[in-house]
Design a protein around this motif. Sequence first.
Motif, short mmCIF file in Angstrom:
data_model
loop_
_atom_site.label_atom_id
_atom_site.label_comp_id
_atom_site.label_asym_id
_atom_site.label_seq_id
_atom_site.Cartn_x
_atom_site.Cartn_y
_atom_site.Cartn_z
N UNK A 292 0.83 -1.19 0.00
CA UNK A 292 0.00 0.00 0.00
C UNK A 292 0.87 1.25 0.00
N UNK A 293 0.21 2.37 -0.24
CA UNK A 293 0.91 3.65 -0.40
C UNK A 293 1.77 3.99 0.81
N UNK A 294 1.23 3.84 2.00
CA UNK A 294 1.97 4.24 3.20
C UNK A 294 3.22 3.39 3.40
N UNK A 295 3.12 2.09 3.12
CA UNK A 295 4.30 1.23 3.27
C UNK A 295 5.39 1.65 2.28
N UNK A 296 5.00 1.94 1.04
CA UNK A 296 5.97 2.35 0.04
C UNK A 296 6.65 3.65 0.46
N UNK A 297 5.86 4.61 0.92
CA UNK A 297 6.44 5.87 1.37
C UNK A 297 7.38 5.65 2.56
N UNK A 298 6.97 4.79 3.49
CA UNK A 298 7.81 4.53 4.64
C UNK A 298 9.15 3.91 4.26
N UNK A 299 9.15 3.06 3.23
CA UNK A 299 10.38 2.43 2.76
C UNK A 299 11.23 3.39 1.93
N UNK A 300 10.61 3.99 0.91
CA UNK A 300 11.38 4.79 -0.05
C UNK A 300 11.86 6.10 0.57
N UNK A 301 11.05 6.75 1.37
CA UNK A 301 11.49 8.00 1.98
C UNK A 301 12.68 7.78 2.90
N UNK A 330 -4.71 2.44 -8.22
CA UNK A 330 -4.81 3.72 -7.56
C UNK A 330 -3.63 3.94 -6.62
N UNK A 331 -3.26 2.90 -5.87
CA UNK A 331 -2.10 3.01 -4.98
C UNK A 331 -0.84 3.34 -5.78
N UNK A 332 -0.69 2.69 -6.94
CA UNK A 332 0.48 2.96 -7.76
C UNK A 332 0.49 4.39 -8.29
N UNK A 333 -0.68 4.90 -8.65
CA UNK A 333 -0.74 6.27 -9.14
C UNK A 333 -0.38 7.26 -8.03
N UNK A 334 -0.77 6.95 -6.81
CA UNK A 334 -0.39 7.80 -5.68
C UNK A 334 1.13 7.79 -5.49
N UNK A 335 1.73 6.62 -5.61
CA UNK A 335 3.18 6.53 -5.48
C UNK A 335 3.86 7.34 -6.57
N UNK A 336 3.37 7.23 -7.80
CA UNK A 336 3.95 8.01 -8.88
C UNK A 336 3.84 9.51 -8.62
N UNK A 337 2.69 9.92 -8.15
CA UNK A 337 2.50 11.35 -7.87
C UNK A 337 3.48 11.83 -6.81
N UNK A 338 3.81 10.95 -5.86
CA UNK A 338 4.70 11.36 -4.78
C UNK A 338 6.14 11.54 -5.25
N UNK A 339 6.56 10.80 -6.28
CA UNK A 339 7.98 10.79 -6.66
C UNK A 339 8.27 11.26 -8.08
N UNK A 340 7.24 11.70 -8.80
CA UNK A 340 7.49 12.13 -10.18
C UNK A 340 8.49 13.28 -10.25
N UNK A 341 8.52 14.14 -9.24
CA UNK A 341 9.40 15.30 -9.27
C UNK A 341 10.82 14.97 -8.84
N UNK A 342 11.06 13.77 -8.36
CA UNK A 342 12.39 13.40 -7.86
C UNK A 342 13.12 12.61 -8.94
N UNK A 343 14.15 13.21 -9.50
CA UNK A 343 14.88 12.57 -10.61
C UNK A 343 15.64 11.33 -10.18
#
Length: 554
Positions: A292-301, A330-343
């Motif tokens: 889920x979105x929160x787990x991905x953010x917790x790992x990647x951030x 939808x979860x994947x699109x949220x992840x993309x939105x979170x990191x699209x600006x990070x090269x």
Amino acid sequence: MLPHRHSESQPAGVRPAEGGRRGPARVHRNDWTGLHPPDPGCWTPRLSVSTVVTALGGERLDLTLAALSVQTYPAHLLDVLVIAADGVALPEDPGESVRVERVPAGTGAAAACALGTRLAGGDILCLLDAGMIVDPFYAETHARWHHMRPDCVTLADVLSAREVPADAADTAVMALSGGMADALGGDGACADRDALLDATGDLAGADDRACRAFTRSACAVRTALFRAAAGDGPLGEAELADRLWTAGALFLPDRDAPAWSTGEAGTALPAADADRTRPPRVRAVVDIGGADYDMVRGCVDRLLDAGEPDIGVDLVADWEGERVSEEALLELRLVQAAYLADARVRFVPDPPRTGFPSPYLLQLPVAWGLSPDTLGLLTDRAERAHAGVVELVPESAPTPGAGVRLWRTRALARALRERCQGERLADAVAEVYGRYRIQAGEGTLVDLTDPEACHYRSEPLRTGVGAAEQDAYGDEDDGEQSADARPRRQREGDGPVVGPGRDEFDEGDDGEQSADAESGDGRIRALFAAARASAARAARACGAACAAPLRFMR
């Protein structure tokens, strides 16, 4: 041509592998001393050799071509390609096997070499600068190693000519008489290079310093390896050396392949390439499928905030949504939105086989979060131990088999080429480069199956993103952020790095997808907006989980 003695014996250094597959003898790191090639004249060549000579002005091209005209390598397997700048004089009779391609005056050595390697048709590339004089066994001496192993980079013994022949015909006569070494002298052309070779047993005991001994003016490499590592574009000498080394090449200087310099060609160690864009030092791969979105953010951030700032992250998932549910998409699109600006972040459908061209590949399960200094300690331990793989072993894992591994790209690429059927990849890497295990201490890893641990958010990098989108992810309230969450750092010009040669080393896509985070039908857009608002409220309400101090044990 000098007479060539033939033998039907197999080249030395070839081992029978498990399952009946033949493979090259395994070499530990760069210790090539266990390989025993046939003597020149006592074996049967089968691979074609293209000698690429760059002549950009001021060098004695006629001397080089004269020396190449009397090679012992079979004539039907040897051709010469000259990349000559406009205005460079050519000999009246360069030879039947010599082809000339002109380039504009002022073309650099890197561009000329890249053109030559693209046009060459041989199995082996033999690179020479105009003005270099080689002995009659030069091509054969190099080629014998490449018949044994496809990953060799053979380096000539570069010497300074004491006296330069006045006439090209004298060079051919000198070669045929066997008196070339006595006539030209034997002093090393580069004292620093010779000192490096002496200190490392001709690179057998060298680490990454082996790259410094590389010289494009007199070397040989398999064409397939060169193109996979270097691609089609021009590369500076130092960058070319780095990429060949990272691709797992065996750097092998051969004292029996002398090349005499008649000028300044090939007499200096590779200089640092100006304006060179380096790949990330670590390429991290996180498979986020089903998370889920929160787990991905917790790992990647946490990963982006790690102690190793020079990092690129590949997020692996079905970004096209062909095999996932609408909710998962939808979860994947949220992840993309979170990191699209990070090269530093790429979205790829399949994991890369290696980290090439990055020196390291980190495999990180999405259920683990790294504490701030863990990645830096892993890379430091890999450097100190010269290990091919460093495994971080937790006392317990949130999901089966969820271990953390840092692979040395060089070792991984070689092991992938050499492992036997049924052999575990980690075992193959351990054999060719060594393995190091670390027991994860308390706080080293964060179990992200705990919902509270998923609330970690780094200070965002939002280059070019509007304030409304920043607010949507809770970017303005920095006061609620954990003191352990350090700002992301980005090197200027650092973008998605796609290394040439991914056909050989990276079977996945190049990851430069930028799917629109708000694409789709109206229902998906509505769901997206609602979920994004919910994520923003959660991010502002929850602080980051503070990581406990690291404790590593051998």
